[in-house]
Design a protein around this motif. Structure first.
Motif, PDB file in Angstrom:
ATOM      1  N   GLY A 139      14.905  -6.736 -10.393  1.00 58.41           N
ATOM      2  CA  GLY A 139      15.700  -5.791 -11.095  1.00 58.41           C
ATOM      3  C   GLY A 139      15.697  -5.985 -12.601  1.00 58.41           C
ATOM      4  O   GLY A 139      15.794  -5.254 -13.376  1.00 58.41           O
ATOM      5  N   ALA A 140      15.915  -7.714 -12.822  1.00 58.97           N
ATOM      6  CA  ALA A 140      16.057  -7.903 -14.025  1.00 58.97           C
ATOM      7  C   ALA A 140      14.633  -7.865 -15.025  1.00 58.97           C
ATOM      8  O   ALA A 140      14.844  -7.528 -16.078  1.00 58.97           O
ATOM      9  CB  ALA A 140      16.587  -9.465 -14.158  1.00 58.97           C
ATOM     10  N   PHE A 141      13.519  -8.152 -14.189  1.00 56.52           N
ATOM     11  CA  PHE A 141      12.232  -7.986 -14.899  1.00 56.52           C
ATOM     12  C   PHE A 141      12.164  -6.408 -15.333  1.00 56.52           C
ATOM     13  O   PHE A 141      11.724  -6.216 -16.687  1.00 56.52           O
ATOM     14  CB  PHE A 141      11.416  -8.253 -14.107  1.00 56.52           C
ATOM     15  N   ASP A 142      12.313  -5.612 -14.598  1.00 58.54           N
ATOM     16  CA  ASP A 142      12.133  -4.096 -14.774  1.00 58.54           C
ATOM     17  C   ASP A 142      13.048  -3.707 -15.966  1.00 58.54           C
ATOM     18  O   ASP A 142      12.516  -2.807 -16.762  1.00 58.54           O
ATOM     19  CB  ASP A 142      12.239  -3.233 -13.468  1.00 58.54           C
ATOM     20  N   ILE A 143      14.337  -3.904 -15.924  1.00 57.26           N
ATOM     21  CA  ILE A 143      15.181  -3.631 -16.979  1.00 57.26           C
ATOM     22  C   ILE A 143      14.834  -4.410 -18.366  1.00 57.26           C
ATOM     23  O   ILE A 143      14.870  -3.732 -19.442  1.00 57.26           O
ATOM     24  CB  ILE A 143      16.477  -3.784 -16.654  1.00 57.26           C
ATOM     25  N   ASP A 144      14.610  -5.392 -18.256  1.00 59.32           N
ATOM     26  CA  ASP A 144      14.175  -6.321 -19.384  1.00 59.32           C
ATOM     27  C   ASP A 144      13.103  -5.843 -20.076  1.00 59.32           C
ATOM     28  O   ASP A 144      13.014  -5.471 -21.355  1.00 59.32           O
ATOM     29  CB  ASP A 144      13.881  -8.004 -18.955  1.00 59.32           C
ATOM     30  N   GLN A 145      11.839  -5.492 -19.389  1.00 54.75           N
ATOM     31  CA  GLN A 145      10.765  -4.853 -19.814  1.00 54.75           C
ATOM     32  C   GLN A 145      10.974  -3.401 -20.559  1.00 54.75           C
ATOM     33  O   GLN A 145      10.331  -3.279 -21.756  1.00 54.75           O
ATOM     34  CB  GLN A 145       9.629  -4.675 -18.813  1.00 54.75           C
ATOM     35  N   SER A 146      11.900  -2.588 -20.113  1.00 52.82           N
ATOM     36  CA  SER A 146      12.288  -1.307 -20.753  1.00 52.82           C
ATOM     37  C   SER A 146      12.972  -1.529 -21.964  1.00 52.82           C
ATOM     38  O   SER A 146      12.839  -0.997 -22.905  1.00 52.82           O
ATOM     39  CB  SER A 146      12.978  -0.479 -19.491  1.00 52.82           C
ATOM     40  N   LEU A 147      14.107  -2.456 -21.724  1.00 57.05           N
ATOM     41  CA  LEU A 147      14.821  -2.938 -22.752  1.00 57.05           C
ATOM     42  C   LEU A 147      14.274  -3.342 -24.064  1.00 57.05           C
ATOM     43  O   LEU A 147      14.420  -3.130 -25.042  1.00 57.05           O
ATOM     44  CB  LEU A 147      16.057  -3.698 -22.388  1.00 57.05           C
ATOM     45  N   LYS A 148      13.128  -4.204 -23.851  1.00 49.35           N
ATOM     46  CA  LYS A 148      12.519  -4.722 -24.875  1.00 49.35           C
ATOM     47  C   LYS A 148      11.649  -3.619 -26.051  1.00 49.35           C
ATOM     48  O   LYS A 148      11.120  -4.072 -26.824  1.00 49.35           O
ATOM     49  CB  LYS A 148      11.569  -5.961 -24.546  1.00 49.35           C
ATOM     50  N   LYS A 208      13.071   2.557 -12.544  1.00 50.98           N
ATOM     51  CA  LYS A 208      11.612   1.880 -12.239  1.00 50.98           C
ATOM     52  C   LYS A 208      12.172   0.995 -10.762  1.00 50.98           C
ATOM     53  O   LYS A 208      11.213   0.965  -9.923  1.00 50.98           O
ATOM     54  CB  LYS A 208      11.180   1.178 -13.320  1.00 50.98           C
ATOM     55  N   TYR A 209      13.049   0.363 -11.050  1.00 51.75           N
ATOM     56  CA  TYR A 209      13.446  -0.632  -9.977  1.00 51.75           C
ATOM     57  C   TYR A 209      13.763  -0.023  -8.659  1.00 51.75           C
ATOM     58  O   TYR A 209      13.395  -0.190  -7.737  1.00 51.75           O
ATOM     59  CB  TYR A 209      14.417  -1.798 -10.368  1.00 51.75           C
ATOM     60  N   HIS A 210      14.553   1.080  -8.978  1.00 50.78           N
ATOM     61  CA  HIS A 210      14.914   1.675  -7.851  1.00 50.78           C
ATOM     62  C   HIS A 210      13.482   2.523  -7.161  1.00 50.78           C
ATOM     63  O   HIS A 210      13.651   2.378  -5.709  1.00 50.78           O
ATOM     64  CB  HIS A 210      16.075   3.138  -8.204  1.00 50.78           C
ATOM     65  N   LEU A 211      12.839   2.965  -7.621  1.00 55.88           N
ATOM     66  CA  LEU A 211      11.642   3.649  -7.111  1.00 55.88           C
ATOM     67  C   LEU A 211      10.792   2.743  -6.328  1.00 55.88           C
ATOM     68  O   LEU A 211      10.199   2.942  -5.450  1.00 55.88           O
ATOM     69  CB  LEU A 211      10.826   4.451  -8.345  1.00 55.88           C
ATOM     70  N   ARG A 212      10.767   1.467  -6.891  1.00 52.74           N
ATOM     71  CA  ARG A 212      10.053   0.148  -6.514  1.00 52.74           C
ATOM     72  C   ARG A 212      10.791   0.004  -5.073  1.00 52.74           C
ATOM     73  O   ARG A 212      10.051  -0.143  -4.036  1.00 52.74           O
ATOM     74  CB  ARG A 212      10.031  -0.984  -7.365  1.00 52.74           C
ATOM     75  N   ILE A 213      12.092  -0.162  -4.887  1.00 50.02           N
ATOM     76  CA  ILE A 213      12.824  -0.478  -3.815  1.00 50.02           C
ATOM     77  C   ILE A 213      12.369   0.687  -2.749  1.00 50.02           C
ATOM     78  O   ILE A 213      12.050   0.394  -1.349  1.00 50.02           O
ATOM     79  CB  ILE A 213      14.030  -0.798  -3.910  1.00 50.02           C
ATOM     80  N   MET A 214      12.401   1.964  -3.185  1.00 45.52           N
ATOM     81  CA  MET A 214      12.365   2.851  -2.270  1.00 45.52           C
ATOM     82  C   MET A 214      11.027   2.980  -1.705  1.00 45.52           C
ATOM     83  O   MET A 214      10.766   3.321  -0.522  1.00 45.52           O
ATOM     84  CB  MET A 214      12.693   4.326  -2.972  1.00 45.52           C
ATOM     85  N   THR A 215       9.978   2.785  -2.502  1.00 44.87           N
ATOM     86  CA  THR A 215       8.662   2.629  -2.200  1.00 44.87           C
ATOM     87  C   THR A 215       8.492   1.585  -1.129  1.00 44.87           C
ATOM     88  O   THR A 215       7.740   1.781   0.095  1.00 44.87           O
ATOM     89  CB  THR A 215       7.568   2.209  -3.292  1.00 44.87           C
ATOM     90  N   GLN A 216       9.036   0.222  -1.387  1.00 48.66           N
ATOM     91  CA  GLN A 216       8.783  -0.591  -0.420  1.00 48.66           C
ATOM     92  C   GLN A 216       9.606  -0.187   1.092  1.00 48.66           C
ATOM     93  O   GLN A 216       9.159  -0.574   1.855  1.00 48.66           O
ATOM     94  CB  GLN A 216       9.594  -1.907  -0.902  1.00 48.66           C
TER      95      GLN A 216
END
Length: 226
Positions: A139-148, A208-216
């Protein structure tokens, strides 16, 4: 018009095309708690006459509005200038954090976003950074990539033992939006327009993170049913 989400999965790459109206409600029924760091007697960083706790709250309130646009149910640990003890004397950081953690978990949310501003004796230090406890690294990675995409920060995500993440049951990250000690970045962080853009980028990363979790979860369910 469609938005395309690219999600990396264990052994391949999946593309998700989501219509705009679906994207706008992609957090429907998702519960998010936003923690505006510090407050009350605890001002956090104070730079150039500006208080971190006030800026944290301004961003948290805008974040709430932004997430609700995508259907999320949003809670706040505070909506004014106070700490969790709400005492006007004998401030205790330990008491504040105990009550903050307790309040966060009382909402039984899916995600936690803890909002902060950074500061350093090195006035040239700048850039956003996202911290995580071991459960929320992706989740940190997905948010970080978007924030950057907005902040252009070169700082990597970082694991931490911050109590607000370590002691809560809620899956969360702590976001240092930038450095108040950097004169130019302090000006940005005080800008209402910039704050709104920050919130939009955090939301995009969370989606993006939420969709990833839902897919998994769907994949695990499919395997069980096979």
């Amino acid at each position: 018009m469609k938005r395309i989400f690219l999600i990396m999965i264990a052994f391949g790459v999946c593309f998700f095309e989501i219509p705009v109206d679906a994207y706008e409600k992609s957090l429907k029924n998702v519960k998010v708690v936003i923690d505006a760091g510090h407050g009350g007697f605890d001002n956090g960083a104070i730079e150039y006459g500006y208080y971190e706790d006030n800026i944290n709250l301004e961003i948290a309130l805008k974040m709430k509005d932004e997430l609700e646009k995508s259907g999320a149910k949003v809670y706040l640990t505070r909506d004014g200038d106070y700490d969790m003890t709400k005492r006007n004397h004998h401030y205790s950081k330990q008491d504040d954090m105990y009550l903050r953690v307790k309040k966060i978990d009382s909402y039984k949310c899916d995600y936690l976003l803890s909002i902060h501003q950074n500061a350093s004796g090195n006035r040239s230090a700048w850039g956003s950074q996202v911290f995580y406890y071991y459960r929320s690294k992706q989740g940190a990675f997905d948010i970080d990539q978007s924030l950057k995409q907005l902040t252009n920060s070169r700082k990597p995500i970082s694991g931490c033992g911050f109590r607000v993440l370590r002691a809560t049951k809620t899956l969360g990250v702590l976001i240092e939006c930038g450095f108040l000690s950097n004169y130019n970045e302090c000006g940005q962080l005080r800008s209402k327009n910039y704050q709104k853009k920050l919130c939009q980028k955090v939301k995009e990363g969370l989606i993006k993170y939420h969709l990833r979790i839902m897919t998994q979860k769907k994949k695990k369910t499919a395997k069980i049913l096979q």
